[in-house]
Design an enzyme around this catalytic site. Structure first.
Site, PDB file in Angstrom:
ATOM      1  N   ARG A 171       0.823  -1.214   0.000  1.00 54.24           N
ATOM      2  CA  ARG A 171       0.000   0.000   0.000  1.00 54.24           C
ATOM      3  C   ARG A 171       0.859   1.266   0.000  1.00 54.24           C
ATOM      4  NH1 ARG A 171      -3.199  -2.888   4.135  1.00 54.24           N
ATOM      5  NH2 ARG A 171      -2.064  -1.706   5.719  1.00 54.24           N
ATOM      6  N   ARG A 175       7.077   6.140  -6.229  1.00 49.03           N
ATOM      7  CA  ARG A 175       6.977   6.772  -7.558  1.00 49.03           C
ATOM      8  C   ARG A 175       8.298   7.421  -7.944  1.00 49.03           C
ATOM      9  NH1 ARG A 175       3.550  10.479  -4.044  1.00 49.03           N
ATOM     10  NH2 ARG A 175       1.889   8.969  -4.350  1.00 49.03           N
ATOM     11  N   ARG A 248      -3.439  -3.799  17.287  1.00 50.99           N
ATOM     12  CA  ARG A 248      -2.381  -2.931  17.791  1.00 50.99           C
ATOM     13  C   ARG A 248      -3.035  -1.665  18.309  1.00 50.99           C
ATOM     14  NH1 ARG A 248       2.265  -3.843  19.583  1.00 50.99           N
ATOM     15  NH2 ARG A 248       3.444  -2.220  18.521  1.00 50.99           N
ATOM     16  N   ARG A 279       5.726   8.430  15.152  1.00 51.48           N
ATOM     17  CA  ARG A 279       5.381   9.659  14.441  1.00 51.48           C
ATOM     18  C   ARG A 279       5.266  10.828  15.415  1.00 51.48           C
ATOM     19  NH1 ARG A 279       0.482   7.924  10.365  1.00 51.48           N
ATOM     20  NH2 ARG A 279      -0.237   6.724  12.160  1.00 51.48           N
ATOM     21  N   GLU A 300       3.497   9.874  18.907  1.00 48.11           N
ATOM     22  CA  GLU A 300       2.686   8.665  18.812  1.00 48.11           C
ATOM     23  C   GLU A 300       3.543   7.432  19.086  1.00 48.11           C
ATOM     24  OE1 GLU A 300      -0.051   8.075  15.372  1.00 48.11           O
ATOM     25  OE2 GLU A 300       1.155   6.277  15.016  1.00 48.11           O
ATOM     26  N   TYR A 349      -9.355  -3.221   7.826  1.00 50.18           N
ATOM     27  CA  TYR A 349      -8.870  -1.847   7.766  1.00 50.18           C
ATOM     28  C   TYR A 349      -9.721  -1.045   6.798  1.00 50.18           C
ATOM     29  CZ  TYR A 349      -5.808   2.152   7.650  1.00 50.18           C
ATOM     30  OH  TYR A 349      -5.317   3.421   7.762  1.00 50.18           O
ATOM     31  N   ASP A 351     -10.345   3.104   5.426  1.00 49.35           N
ATOM     32  CA  ASP A 351     -10.138   4.544   5.464  1.00 49.35           C
ATOM     33  C   ASP A 351     -11.491   5.219   5.660  1.00 49.35           C
ATOM     34  OD1 ASP A 351      -7.351   4.736   5.170  1.00 49.35           O
ATOM     35  OD2 ASP A 351      -7.500   4.415   3.013  1.00 49.35           O
TER      36      ASP A 351
END
Length: 369
Positions: A171, A175, A248, A279, A300, A349, A351
């Site tokens: 995922r 590029r 998690r 993060r 985090e 999962y 979004d």
């Protein structure tokens, strides 16, 4: 005459269902275990920093669906924020997601062709990679794997990449252009008034009860309503009778710092294992407002989930998939009208835009019965 719906959970799935069912003339009672609406999308305004705090981690709305984009814009105005994290590895900072600038920083490559040539030189060929590490070595080589993936993944999942499937990392954007926009979706942004304002509008006209634990008196709640929409953990609904599914969790530490701009970017990923957090967020960058002389920063930390913790990420392993199949079978045998929806109830999962799409589809199905 409208039906009486009980909606368990005031997150995105439950709130969208409440809005649509209420608009269709039904009565919705939304109960939420926490002391606020919005689930993990919950934001609150910090006056000193003049920004909205993403209390449960950063949420950037993105979608390719004009229908979903139009839908959320009916409840909020969005800014034009684009997510371009930076990676901190030891004493270096890199552009992320991996792009042509990353290749320039690592190898001096200046063109896509140079980067392609370098990639062919550094990868370790493997036609049948068996895990995340082998896939990374075969597709991006050892340097990129070490700097961007190995340590971060180990901290995030508490597992070596040798123990994880390659699908997790596929995922990750990759590029050979200078585009460092993490998402490729046509529509992106963050609501200018914070996410909580969206939920307030979604829940207008519904009865809402906070700090209310559905599972403490499950059967009595079910008895009182025509239909239940449950968005909580699937295994918790059945009292963990076949064991716990694996998740998690995260914890956050936040500080208001006496500087206008702490890190120069909304999100930094820390990818070496010597740093315990994964993060940092500087929240004012999400609101695109750097006016105040103070700034709110969050660190985090991933950690192992235990009952009572917030379930953030479903972890799908062979053994736990067997437990999931058992709970799915139990769900399908229930003899009262109930819908299981959202990330936790479906153990997958999602979004935000996917949650909205799934909720709209489910409500359409319920209204057509």
């Amino acid at each position: 005459m409208g039906k009486k719906f009980l909606i368990v959970g005031a997150g995105m799935y439950g709130s969208v269902c409440a809005r649509e069912l209420t608009d269709a003339g039904h009565h919705c009672h939304v109960i939420e275990k926490r002391d606020h609406i919005g689930g993990n999308c919950y934001t609150r305004y910090n006056e000193e920093a003049d920004c909205h705090q993403h209390v449960y981690g950063a949420h950037i709305f993105h979608t390719n669906s004009q229908r979903i984009w139009n839908y959320v814009n009916g409840f909020a105005e969005f800014n034009h924020y684009r997510n371009s994290p930076r990676v901190s590895y030891k004493d270096r900072i890199f552009s992320f997601p991996i792009n042509l600038l990353t290749f320039h920083q690592l190898y001096g490559c200046r063109t896509p062709q140079e980067a392609e040539n370098k990639l062919r030189e550094i990868v370790i060929p493997n036609d049948t990679p068996q895990n995340m590490e082998e896939w990374c070595l075969a597709n991006v080589g050892p340097d990129i794997y070490e700097i961007f993936i190995k340590g971060y993944t180990t901290k995030q999942w508490n597992r070596s990449p040798q123990e994880l499937p390659a699908d997790i990392i596929k995922r990750l954007p990759f590029r050979l252009t200078f585009d460092d926009n993490y998402f490729t979706d046509r529509y992106q942004g963050i609501p200018t008034g914070g996410y909580t304002a969206i939920f307030e509008r979604l829940l207008e006209g519904s009865e809402v009860s906070l700090e209310t634990d559905f599972l403490a008196d499950r059967d009595e709640w079910i008895r009182r309503y025509d239909h239940v929409i449950y968005t909580g953990p699937l295994d918790a609904f059945f009292g963990y009778c076949h064991g716990h599914l694996e998740y998690r969790s995260l914890r956050f530490e936040s500080s208001l710092l006496p500087v206008r701009n702490y890190q120069g970017n909304a999100v930094f990923n820390y990818t070496d294992t010597e740093v315990p957090y994964t993060r940092t967020y500087e929240h004012k960058h999400f609101d695109m407002n750097l006016n105040r002389e103070k700034t709110l920063v969050t660190w985090e930390y991933p950690h192992n989930w235990k009952p009572g913790d917030i379930e953030y990420y479903p972890v799908q392993t062979t053994g736990k998939n067997n437990i999931l199949a058992t709970y799915t079978a139990l769900r399908n045998e229930l003899d009262f009208p109930i819908t299981f929806g959202g990330r936790l109830a479906e153990f997958r999962y999602y979004d935000m835009h996917q949650v909205i799409g799934a909720a709209l589809k489910q409500v359409h199905s319920l209204l057509s019965i």
